[in-house]
Design an enzyme around this catalytic site. Structure first.
Site, PDB file in Angstrom:
ATOM      1  N   ASP A  96     -19.001  31.339  10.297  1.00  0.00           N
ATOM      2  CA  ASP A  96     -17.927  30.372  10.510  1.00  0.00           C
ATOM      3  C   ASP A  96     -18.518  28.971  10.596  1.00  0.00           C
ATOM      4  O   ASP A  96     -19.235  28.647  11.545  1.00  0.00           O
ATOM      5  CB  ASP A  96     -17.167  30.710  11.798  1.00  0.00           C
ATOM      6  CG  ASP A  96     -16.010  29.756  12.017  1.00  0.00           C
ATOM      7  OD1 ASP A  96     -14.960  29.950  11.365  1.00  0.00           O
ATOM      8  OD2 ASP A  96     -16.155  28.818  12.827  1.00  0.00           O
ATOM      9  N   TYR A 101     -19.159  20.066  11.971  1.00  0.00           N
ATOM     10  CA  TYR A 101     -20.361  20.498  12.676  1.00  0.00           C
ATOM     11  C   TYR A 101     -21.607  19.746  12.199  1.00  0.00           C
ATOM     12  O   TYR A 101     -22.606  19.670  12.917  1.00  0.00           O
ATOM     13  CB  TYR A 101     -20.579  21.996  12.517  1.00  0.00           C
ATOM     14  CG  TYR A 101     -19.474  22.867  13.059  1.00  0.00           C
ATOM     15  CD1 TYR A 101     -18.486  22.350  13.905  1.00  0.00           C
ATOM     16  CD2 TYR A 101     -19.398  24.220  12.727  1.00  0.00           C
ATOM     17  CE1 TYR A 101     -17.461  23.144  14.393  1.00  0.00           C
ATOM     18  CE2 TYR A 101     -18.376  25.020  13.216  1.00  0.00           C
ATOM     19  CZ  TYR A 101     -17.417  24.482  14.037  1.00  0.00           C
ATOM     20  OH  TYR A 101     -16.402  25.278  14.514  1.00  0.00           O
ATOM     21  N   LYS A 128     -14.188  24.285   7.261  1.00  0.00           N
ATOM     22  CA  LYS A 128     -12.986  23.647   7.788  1.00  0.00           C
ATOM     23  C   LYS A 128     -12.923  22.195   7.354  1.00  0.00           C
ATOM     24  O   LYS A 128     -13.963  21.536   7.207  1.00  0.00           O
ATOM     25  CB  LYS A 128     -12.960  23.725   9.321  1.00  0.00           C
ATOM     26  CG  LYS A 128     -13.150  25.124   9.885  1.00  0.00           C
ATOM     27  CD  LYS A 128     -13.102  25.095  11.402  1.00  0.00           C
ATOM     28  CE  LYS A 128     -13.548  26.422  11.980  1.00  0.00           C
ATOM     29  NZ  LYS A 128     -15.002  26.612  11.901  1.00  0.00           N
ATOM     30  N   HIS A 161      -8.861  22.290  10.336  1.00  0.00           N
ATOM     31  CA  HIS A 161      -9.543  22.415  11.623  1.00  0.00           C
ATOM     32  C   HIS A 161      -8.594  22.187  12.801  1.00  0.00           C
ATOM     33  O   HIS A 161      -8.642  22.898  13.807  1.00  0.00           O
ATOM     34  CB  HIS A 161     -10.708  21.422  11.681  1.00  0.00           C
ATOM     35  CG  HIS A 161     -11.808  21.841  12.583  1.00  0.00           C
ATOM     36  ND1 HIS A 161     -13.133  21.547  12.357  1.00  0.00           N
ATOM     37  CD2 HIS A 161     -11.806  22.562  13.728  1.00  0.00           C
ATOM     38  CE1 HIS A 161     -13.887  22.052  13.322  1.00  0.00           C
ATOM     39  NE2 HIS A 161     -13.090  22.665  14.167  1.00  0.00           N
TER      40      HIS A 161
END
Length: 359
Positions: A96, A101, A128, A161
């Site tokens: 994931d 990130y 995302k 997201h």
């Protein structure tokens, strides 16, 4: 440690024994599917007579026909490609990821040899689109960059997201400015084009309320296959999980290990169930969601914790009595929250409560 019983639950958790709510002999829930509220069918004798489960389902079937592994590796704050390689060695196939990130190139480096060996089809990779990239052109650019960083031609799943659209100069660590020029459905239409163009296999949501899930389902050409949300015994979100499941939307649990918050992890109910099963508290927390059809994506980097969260997790299950205890922990406690987020009314969407209809 004193054993926790239904009498203790009655006094400590204010369970309505008179009306049969929460007691082990009350069979009102649906644990084998989503949104459990208790055990069903037969009690301890029937449970003892039930054949031992040798292997629990290792994948969730999505409405797209894809199979999502029930356990994935959450990659937020992951800094080492070696952790990805170790996860692959242990059997992880679900990763994931997210543009936000900032580490998808690291994840891609960890996956590179596995993919080069011709094993891409074994993987399930999620990315995302962040809040500042809700406009179609920006969403496309985000996904294309994720594909490049991850070393993929196509990503298995793209999530929105958050359902909040922000202007490009917004900063989650500072000031965020809502972008009112684009709606939830506008963003979804742009993501659907990525499916049509072959860059993405399927689409999903994240941090959406039931009303938002239903809004997208009603308008979508490519239906959302999942909704990634915070889920653990202290935040069960039973209505959201259950109604979504019945509408073909699988729930995926983040913060499923309660971010190792000591106060939660040391709760006597968790400690008792861990002792009874011979498993760790982390494993009990993961099984709590998995056994109700929820996919889990715990974070880990060391081989020890990666193995704890994966190895042997499909070879056992919680008893009805144990899940009744875990069901009592739901307190609506949200660990991930932000000042800019309005979670809405948990009763909005689905079938209204009778008390609201008759009011």
């Amino acid at each position: 440690m004193a054993r926790i019983t239904s009498a203790w639950l009655e006094s400590s958790h204010r369970i309505d024994i008179a009306n049969g709510v929460g007691r082990p002999q009350d069979k009102t829930g649906t644990w084998n599917g989503p949104a459990p509220t208790g055990a069903r069918n037969g009690g301890a004798a029937a449970e003892a007579a039930r054949p031992a489960i040798v292997r629990e389902p290792s994948t969730a079937v999505l409405s797209s026909g894809q199979r999502m592994p029930m356990i994935g590796l959450g990659t937020y704050q992951l800094e080492s490609a070696d952790a990805v390689k170790t996860a692959l060695e242990l059997g992880y196939r679900h990763f994931d990821c997210a543009a936000f990130y900032g580490n998808e190139a690291v994840v891609g480096a960890g996956l590179a040899d596995f993919i080069a060996a011709g094993r891409r089809s074994e993987l399930f990779i999620t990315t995302k689109v962040w809040n500042t990239h809700h406009k179609p052109d920006a969403a496309r650019a985000s996904v294309q960059q994720s594909l490049k960083d991850l070393g993929l031609q196509q990503v298995d799943l793209v999530l929105m997201h958050w359902p909040e659209a922000w202007t490009p100069d917004s900063d989650i660590r500072g000031t965020v400015t809502p972008d009112t020029s684009i709606s939830l459905i506008d963003t979804w239409r742009g993501l659907e084009q990525l499916v049509d163009d072959g860059l993405v296999a399927s689409l999903g949501l994240s941090n959406c309320s039931l009303a938002q899930v239903e809004e997208v389902l009603a308008a979508a050409k490519h239906k959302p296959v999942c909704n990634q949300i915070e889920l653990h015994p202290f935040l069960a979100q039973r209505k959201l999980v259950g109604v979504s499941y019945r509408k073909g939307v699988v729930s995926v649990a983040y913060t499923c290990l309660c971010r190792r918050e000591k106060e939660l992890l040391e709760h006597p109910v968790l400690q008792q169930v861990a002792a009874e099963t011979g498993k760790t508290v982390n494993q009990v927390l993961l099984k709590y969601n998995m056994q109700r059809g929820v996919v889990v994506i715990p974070k880990a980097t060391s081989r020890e914790h990666l193995a704890e969260n994966f190895v042997g997790m499909f070879d056992w299950r919680l008893s009805n009595q144990q899940k009744v205890l875990l069901d009592t922990l739901d307190a609506g406690k949200r660990i991930v929250d932000f000042p800019w987020k309005n979670w809405g009314d948990v009763e909005e969407g689905g079938v209204p409560k009778p008390s609201r209809v008759l009011a």
